[in-house]
Design an enzyme around this catalytic site. Structure first.
Site, PDB file in Angstrom:
ATOM      1  N   LYS A  48      15.521  -5.966  16.430  1.00  0.00           N
ATOM      2  CA  LYS A  48      14.216  -6.368  15.899  1.00  0.00           C
ATOM      3  C   LYS A  48      13.676  -5.312  14.935  1.00  0.00           C
ATOM      4  O   LYS A  48      13.048  -5.638  13.921  1.00  0.00           O
ATOM      5  CB  LYS A  48      13.248  -6.610  17.047  1.00  0.00           C
ATOM      6  CG  LYS A  48      13.620  -7.865  17.851  1.00  0.00           C
ATOM      7  CD  LYS A  48      12.902  -7.925  19.199  1.00  0.00           C
ATOM      8  CE  LYS A  48      13.262  -9.198  19.960  1.00  0.00           C
ATOM      9  NZ  LYS A  48      12.795  -9.177  21.358  1.00  0.00           N
ATOM     10  N   ALA A  55      15.088 -26.619  24.514  1.00  0.00           N
ATOM     11  CA  ALA A  55      14.480 -27.722  25.256  1.00  0.00           C
ATOM     12  C   ALA A  55      12.997 -27.862  24.892  1.00  0.00           C
ATOM     13  O   ALA A  55      12.479 -28.970  24.741  1.00  0.00           O
ATOM     14  CB  ALA A  55      14.641 -27.500  26.761  1.00  0.00           C
ATOM     15  N   GLY A  63       9.891 -16.192  26.189  1.00  0.00           N
ATOM     16  CA  GLY A  63       9.590 -17.406  26.940  1.00  0.00           C
ATOM     17  C   GLY A  63       9.849 -18.636  26.095  1.00  0.00           C
ATOM     18  O   GLY A  63       9.741 -18.602  24.868  1.00  0.00           O
TER      19      GLY A  63
END
Lengths: 442, 442
Positions: free
Chosen positions: B214, B27, B316
C-alpha cells in the site's frame, strides 16, 4: 530550460484560464498556476495559461502582470482562447450570470462560491450538462478537505445515510476558545475579529448562514436530490453562553456548530431528508469534538462504507486554492481527453422534512423553585409530550436550584412544545438554555 | 414498477460487468449491484448487468444464479457484452494476465489487488492508456476510505510532501489491544486470529508486506513517480513487546505500524522520495494515535492544502465493496460519456532514497551497568555519530538499570551505527528495544 523553450520543443496544447476575482484565494490560484507550471503541464497533458484576471479596480498593483487585469469579466469569460473559468468572486451576482455564460460558451467552470451553489446548482448544472462541460466546486465546502469529490465519486456506489460536519471555521474558533477559556461569547467574538478569524460583519458565519449553504450543497450531492439554502433549518451560535459550555463539560460534552444532512426512513419505507444547522452538545469522545480552532471536519455515514471522517483546513487562501486547483486539473484533463466528470444528479427527488418532524435530542437547563414535587412536575411535562428522559441533574438549592434534563430522541416539535410547556410552569422560573444533542445513538 | 418494465419504457443502455472472484468483497459487490440497481442506473445513465462471475468451483451454491458462474475467467473478460471487469481475486497471477487482457479488449478495470498494483501498476496503466479505458483501484488502499481518488484528483493541483497512514487493520488491532491490555505479542496475535482479525498465516500482515504494498501505491500516486514494493523499506511488528508499549506510554506515546511516504528535498534542490513501513512511537496527541482496532487512517501533508486526514474502515466485505462500487460507477459513467479518469503519472521519476539516508528519530532502550560515567559514555556514542539526543530517562538501579534515549532527527544509518556501537559498549549489557519515532516536528 525556460517554460517557453520547453513548450517550443514539445509543442503541447495550451488551455486558457480566466480567473474571476483576485482576493486571498484568487491570488493563491494564480501563484500556483505560475509556480507549478511544469508539474501541472505533466499532470494535464497541456499547459495552463492565464488569459486574464477580472478585478474591480485594474489600476491597483497586485503582483500580477498588469496586462492580465481586466474589469470586464463578461468579455473575459467569452474569449475564444479561454477553456476554463475559475470563479472566486463570491456573492450571487455577477457570478451567477458569468458562470452561466461561461458554461453556455463551452467553458468548464470551477467555483468556490457556496452561497451561489446553495441556490443555483440546478440551473448551473443544467447549463454544464447541455454544453457537455464540467462544473466543479470542491472548494465550496470545507476548503482544502476533499468532501465533494468523495461524496459524488467515491461513494457513488453506496447509499449515504448521514453527513455531519463542522464546516465553518469562524464559529468553531469561537466555540473552541469559549470551551477552553471560559470566556463569554461577545468577548470571544471580538477576539476572533482581532485575530482575523471573524469578519467585520460576522453575521453570515455566527448566525449559521455559511454553514447552511454548505449543508444544502452536501445534502444535495449526498442524497442525489435538490436542496437549497431555504430548505435548511438554521440556528446560529450568538446565544451560546459560557454557562452552556461549562454545563456541557459536566456531561462530558462540548458544543459545536454542526451542519447535519440526514436521510430519514419512515416506517412505511418512504424517505425524506433533513438538512439543518445548529449548535449542539456532542460527547467529548465523538470524533468531531476534538476538531478545534479554524479546522473543519466532515463525518459521512454510508450503508456499506460505514463511518468515514475527513479532516483538514476549512478556509484560507492556500488551502482553498489547493481544492480549486484539483478541480482545475481535472477539468483541464477532461478538456484534453474530451470527457467530463459527474454532475450533480437529482433523480431521487426526496422531500425535505420540516424540523418539527425530525427526531432530535434536547438538552434543557432551567431554574426551578426548590420544593418537593418539582422534578415530578417537570418530568410529567416531558411524559405528556411523549418525550423520554435520558438523564437529569439537579444543582444548587434555594433560589439557585437548576435542573438539567437530557432527553432521548423525539420529534423536534414535541421537544419544542415540551419546552414551551415548561416555560409556563409556575415552579420553573426560567428555561435558561435549550440545545440539541448529537453524536450519540440513543 | 419492475426493473425490466422500467428498462422497457426508458430503454437505457446496458453496461455489462464481469466479476472475478466471489469472496467477501465479490459477494458484496454482486449484492450491491442487484439491490441498488435503480439508484445505480440513475447515477450512471445506464443499467449495470452482471454478465458472469468467475469462481474456482462452479458447483458450490453461492447465493447467486448458477448460470452466472464460470470457471473460465479468461473467456469472461473477453466477452463482447462485458464493458467493465471487477477483479477481487487477489494474488499476482492470474489477475495480472486477466486484467491486461481485459484492458487490451477495451474493458475498464476496477481492482482491489494491492499486491498486484504495487508491482505492476506501470504495465497495467500503460495498457489502460493505450486502450483509452479506466484502471481504478480505490479499494486497494485503506478499504472504504477515499484516499486514492483524493490523492490523484483532489490534490492534483498541489504538491504532496508526506503521506503517513495506518493502512493494515490486523496489525493495528494487535497493537491497539497490546496497548490496552498489556498482553504480549504472541497471545494477542492468537486472540486476533480467534476473532477473525488475523489470517491463519498472518505473515503478510504482521511482517508489513501488506502495508508495504500500500505504501508503494500511495507513494507512486502522491509523488507522480514509479515505486514498487521492492522500493519500500519494511519492518513488521512481531518483535514488539509488552514492555515496548509500556515504555512508550511513559513518554506519552503509543506504537503504530505506519506506512510512510515522504518527499525529501536536499540542500541542492534535488528531490528523492522515501517509502517505508515500520512500527513507530507516535505521541498520544497525534491524530493517528487514536485510530484503534481495525480502523485505518491516512494523513496527507501538502504544500497548499496543509494537513488532511482521512479515517474509516480499512477492510471488510461491505466497506471494500463500497470503494469498488464507487470506481465501478465512475468507470461506467465514463463509458456512457466516452471519457476516462486520470491514470497514474510517473513523469517526476524521483529516485528512492535508501533507508540509511532517510532522516528519522530513534527510541533506544538499553540495560546498563549502574555506575558513574555510564550516561556520559552512552551520550558520547550518540555525539560521535552526530546524533543529537532529545530526551533521556533512567529507571531502576543495580542490575535492573535501564536507560532510554530518544534522539532528534538524524540519518537512519547514523542512528543504526550508533546502536551497533552501543551494543559493543562494556557498560551496556543489552540493547532491549530500538524503535523509530514519528509524528513530531523535531
Amino acid at each position: 530550460m525556460t517554460e517557453s523553450a520547453a513548450q517550443g520543443r514539445r509543442a503541447p496544447r495550451e488551455l486558457g484560464v480566466a480567473v474571476l476575482g483576485l482576493g486571498n484565494v484568487g491570488a493563491e490560484v494564480v501563484r500556483i498556476i505560475n509556480e507549478n507550471a511544469d508539474d501541472l503541464r505533466e499532470r494535464i497533458g497541456a499547459s495552463l495559461v492565464v488569459r486574464g484576471i477580472a478585478v474591480r479596480d485594474t489600476g491597483r498593483e497586485r503582483g500580477v502582470p498588469a496586462e492580465l487585469l481586466t474589469d470586464d469579466p463578461a468579455s473575459l469569460v467569452r474569449r475564444d482562447d479561454v477553456d476554463i473559468v475559475i470563479e472566486v468572486l463570491g456573492g450571487i451576482e455577477p457570478p451567477r450570470e458569468l458562470i452561466r455564460t461561461a458554461l453556455e460558451q463551452g467553458k468548464s467552470v470551477v467555483t468556490a462560491n457556496k452561497a451561489l451553489l446553495a441556490d443555483y446548482t440546478g440551473e448551473l448544472a443544467n447549463a454544464a450538462a447541455e454544453a457537455n462541460v464540467d462544473l466543479y466546486f470542491e472548494a465550496a465546502v470545507a476548503g482544502a478537505i476533499p468532501v465533494v469529490r468523495p461524496l459524488m465519486q467515491s461513494l457513488a456506489g453506496d447509499t449515504v445515510h448521514r453527513v455531519a460536519g463542522i464546516v465553518n471555521g469562524t464559529t468553531n474558533f469561537i466555540l473552541s476558545a469559549m470551551a477552553e477559556t471560559g470566556a463569554d461569547y461577545d468577548s470571544t467574538l471580538a477576539e476572533a475579529g482581532r485575530l482575523g478569524y471573524a469578519e467585520a460583519d460576522p453575521t453570515a458565519d455566527v448566525e449559521g448562514y455559511d454553514a447552511a449553504a454548505k449543508a444544502a450543497i452536501l445534502a444535495a450531492i449526498a442524497f442525489h436530490t435538490r436542496v437549497t439554502a431555504a430548505d435548511v433549518y438554521r440556528e446560529g451560535i450568538s446565544s451560546i453562553t459560557a454557562e452552556d459550555l461549562a454545563s456541557a463539560a459536566k456531561f462530558d460534552c462540548t458544543i459545536k456548530l454542526l451542519s447535519i444532512c440526514e436521510r430519514i426512513r419512515e416506517a412505511d419505507g418512504t424517505e425524506r431528508i433533513s438538512a439543518r444547522v445548529y449548535p449542539a452538545l456532542i460527547p467529548l469522545s465523538h470524533p468531531l469534538a476534538t476538531v478545534s480552532g479554524a479546522y473543519n471536519a466532515v463525518v459521512v455515514e454510508a450503508e456499506n462504507a460505514g463511518r468515514l471522517m475527513f479532516y483538514g483546513q476549512g478556509a484560507g487562501g492556500a488551502p482553498t486554492a489547493s481544492a480549486v486547483m484539483g478541480d482545475v486539473v481535472m477539468a483541464a484533463r477532461n478538456k484534453v481527453h474530451s470527457g467530463r466528470g459527474p454532475l450533480e444528479s437529482t433523480y431521487a427527488s426526496l422531500p425535505v422534512a420540516p424540523i418539527a418532524e425530525v427526531p432530535t435530542r434536547y438538552y434543557v437547563a432551567m431554574n426551578v423553585i426548590d420544593r418537593p414535587g418539582v422534578l415530578e412536575g417537570v418530568a410529567g411535562e416531558f411524559a405528556k409530550h411523549n418525550v423520554s428522559i435520558a438523564a437529569v441533574r439537579q444543582e444548587g438549592d434555594g433560589d439557585e436550584t437548576q435542573l438539567i434534563v437530557i432527553t432521548h430522541r423525539a420529534p423536534d416539535g414535541a421537544l419544542a412544545e415540551t419546552v414551551s410547556a415548561l416555560e409556563k410552569m409556575e415552579a420553573v422560573t426560567k428555561v435558561s438554555s435549550v440545545l440539541r444533542m448529537e453524536g450519540t445513538d440513543e
